[in-house]
Write a protein that holds these residues in place. Structure first.
Motif, mmCIF file in Angstrom:
data_model
loop_
_atom_site.group_PDB
_atom_site.id
_atom_site.type_symbol
_atom_site.label_atom_id
_atom_site.label_comp_id
_atom_site.label_asym_id
_atom_site.label_seq_id
_atom_site.Cartn_x
_atom_site.Cartn_y
_atom_site.Cartn_z
ATOM 1 N N ILE A 236 0.814 -1.062 0.121
ATOM 2 C CA ILE A 236 0.084 0.059 -0.086
ATOM 3 C C ILE A 236 0.901 1.329 -0.029
ATOM 4 O O ILE A 236 1.649 1.267 0.950
ATOM 5 N N GLU A 237 0.564 2.308 -1.018
ATOM 6 C CA GLU A 237 1.637 3.214 -1.020
ATOM 7 C C GLU A 237 0.814 4.525 0.097
ATOM 8 O O GLU A 237 -0.126 4.727 0.135
ATOM 9 N N PRO A 238 1.697 4.759 0.818
ATOM 10 C CA PRO A 238 1.343 5.863 1.825
ATOM 11 C C PRO A 238 0.603 7.103 1.456
ATOM 12 O O PRO A 238 -0.289 7.387 1.891
ATOM 13 N N GLU A 239 1.179 7.641 0.308
ATOM 14 C CA GLU A 239 0.778 9.105 -0.251
ATOM 15 C C GLU A 239 -0.868 8.812 -0.786
ATOM 16 O O GLU A 239 -1.489 9.677 -0.631
ATOM 17 N N ILE A 240 -0.745 7.358 -1.220
ATOM 18 C CA ILE A 240 -2.364 7.119 -2.129
ATOM 19 C C ILE A 240 -3.335 7.083 -0.756
ATOM 20 O O ILE A 240 -4.374 7.796 -0.894
ATOM 21 N N VAL A 241 -2.771 6.464 0.266
ATOM 22 C CA VAL A 241 -4.026 6.452 1.510
ATOM 23 C C VAL A 241 -4.125 7.851 2.150
ATOM 24 O O VAL A 241 -5.438 8.110 2.314
ATOM 25 N N ALA A 242 -3.095 8.636 2.179
ATOM 26 C CA ALA A 242 -3.309 9.911 3.030
ATOM 27 C C ALA A 242 -4.137 10.976 2.132
ATOM 28 O O ALA A 242 -5.159 11.749 2.571
ATOM 29 N N ALA A 243 -3.647 10.882 0.738
ATOM 30 C CA ALA A 243 -4.534 11.697 -0.358
ATOM 31 C C ALA A 243 -6.195 11.049 -0.369
ATOM 32 O O ALA A 243 -7.143 12.124 -0.401
ATOM 33 N N SER A 244 -6.286 9.773 -0.639
ATOM 34 C CA SER A 244 -7.525 9.351 -0.753
ATOM 35 C C SER A 244 -8.311 9.454 0.440
ATOM 36 O O SER A 244 -9.602 9.826 0.191
ATOM 37 N N PRO B 110 -12.312 4.802 -0.351
ATOM 38 C CA PRO B 110 -12.115 4.314 -1.834
ATOM 39 C C PRO B 110 -10.568 4.961 -2.007
ATOM 40 O O PRO B 110 -10.100 5.853 -1.431
ATOM 41 N N LEU B 111 -9.738 4.442 -2.781
ATOM 42 C CA LEU B 111 -8.459 4.610 -3.143
ATOM 43 C C LEU B 111 -8.345 5.328 -4.479
ATOM 44 O O LEU B 111 -8.736 4.759 -5.468
ATOM 45 N N LEU B 112 -7.409 6.288 -4.530
ATOM 46 C CA LEU B 112 -7.224 6.888 -5.762
ATOM 47 C C LEU B 112 -6.301 5.956 -6.693
ATOM 48 O O LEU B 112 -5.414 5.058 -6.110
ATOM 49 N N VAL B 113 -6.435 6.204 -7.886
ATOM 50 C CA VAL B 113 -5.359 5.589 -8.700
ATOM 51 C C VAL B 113 -3.933 6.176 -8.841
ATOM 52 O O VAL B 113 -4.008 7.501 -8.749
ATOM 53 N N TYR B 114 -2.854 5.458 -8.700
ATOM 54 C CA TYR B 114 -1.523 6.148 -8.480
ATOM 55 C C TYR B 114 -1.423 7.300 -9.380
ATOM 56 O O TYR B 114 -1.551 7.372 -10.773
ATOM 57 N N ASP B 115 -0.675 8.337 -8.795
ATOM 58 C CA ASP B 115 -0.374 9.560 -9.562
ATOM 59 C C ASP B 115 -1.469 10.351 -9.993
ATOM 60 O O ASP B 115 -1.258 11.213 -11.085
ATOM 61 N N SER B 116 -2.705 9.996 -9.683
ATOM 62 C CA SER B 116 -3.858 10.703 -10.169
ATOM 63 C C SER B 116 -3.815 12.354 -9.720
ATOM 64 O O SER B 116 -4.648 13.114 -10.619
#
Length: 547
Positions: free
Chosen positions: A442-450, A485-491
């Motif tokens: 799990i990418e930390p940045e994805i979780v924090a932003a999502s 819900p989780l963002l698509v990476y780098d979106s």
């Protein structure tokens, strides 16, 4: 049946907060509508409800000579029972109307008695002060109804449940209950019981606190059996207690009745409109949307047992020469300004002399410790910090357990909005901030932003707990239940999100994440996203108005 009790604990047992006249009169007016109804007050104190019930019967045309037998009050504290008897006597009722007894003992002796109406304000005492002799009887009776109370159950719960069970088939219950009924886990079973036992539930709430002396939000719980039409739950929200005096019963009858779910979910959602509730139900059933618990484990922070000793500022560390014997720690939510906590953030906190260092001497016996550690520990023992419970039960009182550093932090207490903060400083946290371990891959940045989206924010207000002070509080499991819900990476640009959060521009962040995550990715409509944003704002504003 007489009950005696030490006066020194009488106030603690009573809960000590007597009901304002406006509330007793309103509840009695709502509940008592027929001149022959039999009324019970299970914790009558000095007689506020008893007096209002008697006056209500008089308003319905009952003559004083016919009042006897209509109202029964039970009170544990003898001194208070006497006061209640004296108030009843003003209307010519003899003292047998008020019974000096423990309510639970009384029920065991008179289990077959049924009432048309039960009104009251049960004691607001915590489980720690629930005497075992009363607890065991109360729990035994609750268990006979199929309930499973536990040691965290506060005394108002069995008062409420057993009072309800004392009603006849068309009975009505009107009680002053802590608003924690809506939101605490230990009341989940009570919510299920109420939803199954009563046909219609009305809850009257107040935007301002009713009791000035305590930060305890209360609601008026009005429950009805034998109702054939408009079954469900409705919420009537008033500004202050003064509004109750002008509230007509017909206004309650005209309030929207919402579908009541027969499950353990929190009732905070019933402050919302029916379309808002239905939207949340659809989203919760959407299998595409994970929960926080599917991508992370949330755990409590470090429990030092004595923060004023173990938590140190940079100045304190230098003064005691303890630089080699400390660990970086975050101790307050406002020390986490962005959605990343890095070395620069830690240094900023350190230079501001925030308590950001945890004292961690070697895990050795005292005589083997470095001299600087010995001196500081002696200082702590001089102040008797070692005698506190958490410290006292340790093998070495000065060794704090569970010092691991998490992947991220989650706010335990929230003012404006919740967030997940990536830990890039190698810090841990005290128990004022939860620690997060992310699942593998799990990418930390994805979780924090999502997490910064209107959907998760809306559910956060429902799944967390808010008390009188306006703060939203989460247990680890409550965070894990939040839909995520989780963002698509780098979106999206994560650095931009972090900067906007640091500049307190949360609405701009929500606009960015909602558009990318909720609309483009999940396919929610603009209308649905606006509704989710409105749910969050409605519930958070309601909470913050109680500061």
């Amino acid at each position: 049946m007489e009950a005696t009790i030490d006066k020194s604990i009488a106030q603690k047992l009573r809960g000590g907060y007597y009901t304002p006249k406006a509330i007793t009169e309103f509840i009695c007016k709502w509940a008592i509508t027929i001149p022959t109804q039999k009324v019970l007050e299970p914790s009558c104190g000095d007689g506020n409800f008893v007096e209002s019930a008697i006056k209500r019967f008089l308003d319905l045309g009952v003559e004083e000579k016919n009042l006897f037998g209509l109202v029964k009050g039970i009170e544990l504290i003898e001194e208070e029972a006497i006061k209640s008897k004296q108030r009843a006597a003003i209307f010519g009722l003899n003292s047998t109307t008020i019974i000096n007894s423990d309510f639970f003992n009384y029920l065991l002796s008179y289990a077959e008695e049924k009432y048309d109406v039960v009104v009251g304000n049960p004691p607001f005492i915590r489980y720690q002060n629930f005497p075992e002799e009363h607890r065991s009887k109360a729990f035994e009776m609750m268990e006979s109804l199929g309930l499973k109370p536990n040691k965290l159950t506060n005394i108002w719960v069995p008062f409420l449940v057993l009072s309800a069970n004392s009603l006849n088939e068309n009975g009505k219950l009107g009680m002053v209950i802590p608003a924690e009924l809506f939101q605490v886990k230990y009341a989940a079973e009570t919510r299920i019981f109420l939803s199954n036992f009563f046909d219609r539930i009305t809850i009257v709430t107040f935007k301002k606190l009713v009791f000035d002396d305590i930060q305890q939000e209360v609601v008026l719980l009005l429950c009805e059996k034998g109702v054939a039409e408009r079954q469900g739950i409705r919420v009537v929200e008033l500004n202050t207690l003064n509004d109750l005096q002008t509230l007509e019963i017909t206004e309650i009858h005209n309030t929207e009745v919402k579908t009541l779910e027969h499950n353990s979910e929190k009732w905070t959602k019933y402050f919302l409109d029916e379309p808002e509730i239905q939207l949340l139900r659809r989203i919760k059933a959407d299998t595409r949307i994970s929960t926080c618990g599917e991508v992370m484990d949330v755990d409590v922070g470090i429990v030092t047992g004595r923060n004023e000793f173990f938590m140190m500022s940079k100045e304190d560390v230098e003064k005691w020469k303890l630089q080699p014997y400390t660990q970086k720690v975050v101790s307050k939510s406002n020390h986490l300004r962005g959605v990343v906590f890095n070395d620069n953030d830690f240094q900023t906190n350190s230079e501001a002399q925030h308590d950001g260092y945890l004292f961690i001497p070697p895990n050795e016996d005292f005589d083997k410790l470095p001299q600087a550690c010995k001196e500081y520990i002696k200082y702590g023992e001089g102040l008797e910090y070692n005698t506190g419970y958490k410290c006292r039960i340790r093998k070495r009182w000065y060794i704090t357990p569970s010092l691991w550093s998490p992947d991220a932090f989650a706010l335990r207490q929230v003012a404006d909005y919740p967030k997940i903060i990536i830990n890039k400083a190698g810090s841990s946290s005290t128990d004022t901030i939860h620690r997060v371990r992310l699942r593998a891959g799990i990418e930390p940045e994805i979780v924090a932003a999502s997490f910064l989206n209107s959907l998760s924010f809306a559910f956060s207000e429902i799944l967390g707990r808010s008390y009188g002070g306006g703060v939203l509080t989460f247990e680890p499991t409550e965070i894990e239940e939040i839909p995520l819900p989780l963002l698509v990476y780098d979106s999206i640009d994560f650095r931009q999100i972090d900067l906007l959060i640091r500049e307190k521009r949360i609405i701009e962040v929500l606009d960015i994440v909602d558009k990318e995550l909720l609309i483009k990715q999940l396919g929610l409509s603009d209308v649905e996203v606006r509704m989710l944003r409105g749910i969050w704002q409605k519930l958070s504003n309601r909470r913050l108005n109680r500061k």
